[in-house]
Design a protein around this motif. Structure first.
Motif, PDB file in Angstrom:
ATOM      1  N   ARG A   1      -4.007  -1.739 -10.607  1.00 54.13           N
ATOM      2  CA  ARG A   1      -3.096  -1.169  -9.620  1.00 54.13           C
ATOM      3  C   ARG A   1      -3.864  -0.216  -8.725  1.00 54.13           C
ATOM      4  NH1 ARG A   1       2.457   0.240 -12.976  1.00 54.13           N
ATOM      5  NH2 ARG A   1       2.887  -1.893 -13.688  1.00 54.13           N
ATOM      6  N   LEU A   2      -3.950  -0.573  -7.475  1.00 55.88           N
ATOM      7  CA  LEU A   2      -4.620   0.304  -6.527  1.00 55.88           C
ATOM      8  C   LEU A   2      -3.717   1.494  -6.236  1.00 55.88           C
ATOM      9  CD1 LEU A   2      -6.027  -2.352  -4.034  1.00 55.88           C
ATOM     10  CD2 LEU A   2      -7.227  -1.198  -5.891  1.00 55.88           C
ATOM     11  N   PRO A   3      -4.348   2.665  -6.228  1.00 53.44           N
ATOM     12  CA  PRO A   3      -3.498   3.834  -5.941  1.00 53.44           C
ATOM     13  C   PRO A   3      -2.930   3.740  -4.544  1.00 53.44           C
ATOM     14  CG  PRO A   3      -5.822   4.415  -5.878  1.00 53.44           C
ATOM     15  CD  PRO A   3      -5.751   3.003  -6.409  1.00 53.44           C
ATOM     16  N   THR A   4      -1.686   3.953  -4.477  1.00 52.76           N
ATOM     17  CA  THR A   4      -1.012   3.910  -3.178  1.00 52.76           C
ATOM     18  C   THR A   4      -1.227   5.234  -2.479  1.00 52.76           C
ATOM     19  OG1 THR A   4       0.648   2.423  -4.094  1.00 52.76           O
ATOM     20  CG2 THR A   4       1.187   3.539  -2.024  1.00 52.76           C
ATOM     21  N   GLN A   5      -1.943   5.163  -1.369  1.00 53.14           N
ATOM     22  CA  GLN A   5      -2.240   6.387  -0.634  1.00 53.14           C
ATOM     23  C   GLN A   5      -1.049   6.765   0.218  1.00 53.14           C
ATOM     24  OE1 GLN A   5      -5.726   6.138   1.723  1.00 53.14           O
ATOM     25  NE2 GLN A   5      -5.731   8.274   2.351  1.00 53.14           N
ATOM     26  N   ALA A   6      -0.630   7.969   0.009  1.00 55.72           N
ATOM     27  CA  ALA A   6       0.508   8.439   0.791  1.00 55.72           C
ATOM     28  C   ALA A   6       0.086   8.546   2.249  1.00 55.72           C
ATOM     29  CB  ALA A   6       0.974   9.803   0.292  1.00 55.72           C
ATOM     30  N   PRO A   7       0.892   8.049   3.130  1.00 57.96           N
ATOM     31  CA  PRO A   7       0.518   8.136   4.557  1.00 57.96           C
ATOM     32  C   PRO A   7       0.362   9.582   4.985  1.00 57.96           C
ATOM     33  CG  PRO A   7       2.833   7.555   4.300  1.00 57.96           C
ATOM     34  CD  PRO A   7       2.217   7.505   2.933  1.00 57.96           C
ATOM     35  N   SER A   8      -0.803   9.824   5.642  1.00 62.03           N
ATOM     36  CA  SER A   8      -1.036  11.198   6.091  1.00 62.03           C
ATOM     37  C   SER A   8      -0.088  11.522   7.221  1.00 62.03           C
ATOM     38  CB  SER A   8      -2.482  11.361   6.558  1.00 62.03           C
ATOM     39  OG  SER A   8      -2.748  10.459   7.613  1.00 62.03           O
ATOM     40  N   GLU A   9       0.364  12.717   7.176  1.00 63.53           N
ATOM     41  CA  GLU A   9       1.296  13.139   8.211  1.00 63.53           C
ATOM     42  C   GLU A   9       0.517  13.506   9.468  1.00 63.53           C
ATOM     43  OE1 GLU A   9       3.645  16.297   6.795  1.00 63.53           O
ATOM     44  OE2 GLU A   9       4.621  15.121   5.218  1.00 63.53           O
ATOM     45  N   THR A  10       0.711  12.733  10.502  1.00 62.72           N
ATOM     46  CA  THR A  10       0.024  13.005  11.774  1.00 62.72           C
ATOM     47  C   THR A  10       0.690  14.197  12.454  1.00 62.72           C
ATOM     48  OG1 THR A  10      -0.430  10.652  11.979  1.00 62.72           O
ATOM     49  CG2 THR A  10      -0.663  12.003  13.971  1.00 62.72           C
ATOM     50  N   GLN A  11      -0.169  15.185  12.673  1.00 64.43           N
ATOM     51  CA  GLN A  11       0.394  16.381  13.296  1.00 64.43           C
ATOM     52  C   GLN A  11       0.641  16.107  14.769  1.00 64.43           C
ATOM     53  OE1 GLN A  11      -2.307  19.551  12.594  1.00 64.43           O
ATOM     54  NE2 GLN A  11      -1.763  19.767  10.439  1.00 64.43           N
TER      55      GLN A  11
END
Length: 210
Positions: free
Chosen positions: A138-148
């Motif tokens: 299971r590949l870690p699901t990267q949380a989408p970075s919050e674009t400022q």
């Protein structure tokens, strides 16, 4: 008459009887608890008529009163094994056997083999090793970075400079040949220029004619 002394009864010791120990029956190795698989009969059929066991396991055959268990030379065959590993031709006789080698062991009921009252014991060497199922990585699901979001800077808007409006200068117009006065622009409303009264030229008297 003197009385003979009465003999005191001899106190004979009372023998206490020890309780009789009830012998505890040793559990018999001949029973369902010692069987890994039990085969019985139902009408004119063994049930189950085909079993699979591992080497070293024990099968117990419990036929009805009119059946026997005899090892045969072939599956669904009616020829008894000359030197059987297990079996008995006695009707209703219980048969137990521990299978120590892998292979296929067919058997029959002698009186009813013609009606295909047969069975088979399949002995395998060991339990099959289950193939481990690899868990998917299971590949870690990267949380989408919050674009400022950069807030738009308030760019100061230059207010338009007020260009002073130059009032038109009224250029005096040269006087016409008639000698009319020229109007000069002033900030105040133009007033009526005074009218110059014509000068009265003295009338020259005529000398009398001689």
């Amino acid at each position: 008459r003197s009385q003979s002394p009465t003999a005191a009864p001899s106190a004979s010791p009372t023998r206490s009887e020890s309780p009789t120990a009830t012998p505890t029956a040793e559990p018999s190795s001949f029973g369902p608890s010692s069987c890994d698989v039990t085969v019985t009969t139902d009408g004119f059929a063994f049930t189950p008529n085909a079993v699979t066991i591992f080497v070293g396991q024990r099968v117990c055959f419990i036929p009805g009163d009119t059946h026997d268990v005899v090892q045969t030379t072939a599956i669904e065959g009616c020829t008894a094994m000359p030197t059987p590993d297990f079996g008995s031709t006695t009707l209703g006789q219980r048969v137990e056997h521990t299978f120590t080698t892998a292979g296929t062991f067919p058997y029959m009921c002698t009186p009813h083999c013609g009606g295909r009252m047969t069975g088979t014991v399949l002995v395998v060497s060991s339990a099959p090793t289950p193939t481990p199922t690899e868990e998917p990585t299971r590949l870690p699901t990267q949380a989408p970075s919050e674009t400022q979001t950069t807030a738009p800077s308030d760019t100061p808007t230059d207010s338009p400079s007020t260009i002073p409006t130059i009032e038109p200068t009224m250029i005096p117009t040269s006087a016409s040949q008639t000698g009319a006065p020229v109007a000069v622009p002033t900030d105040s409303p133009i007033t009526n220029l005074p009218t110059t009264a014509p000068s009265t030229n003295p009338t020259r008297s005529q000398s009398p004619t001689a």
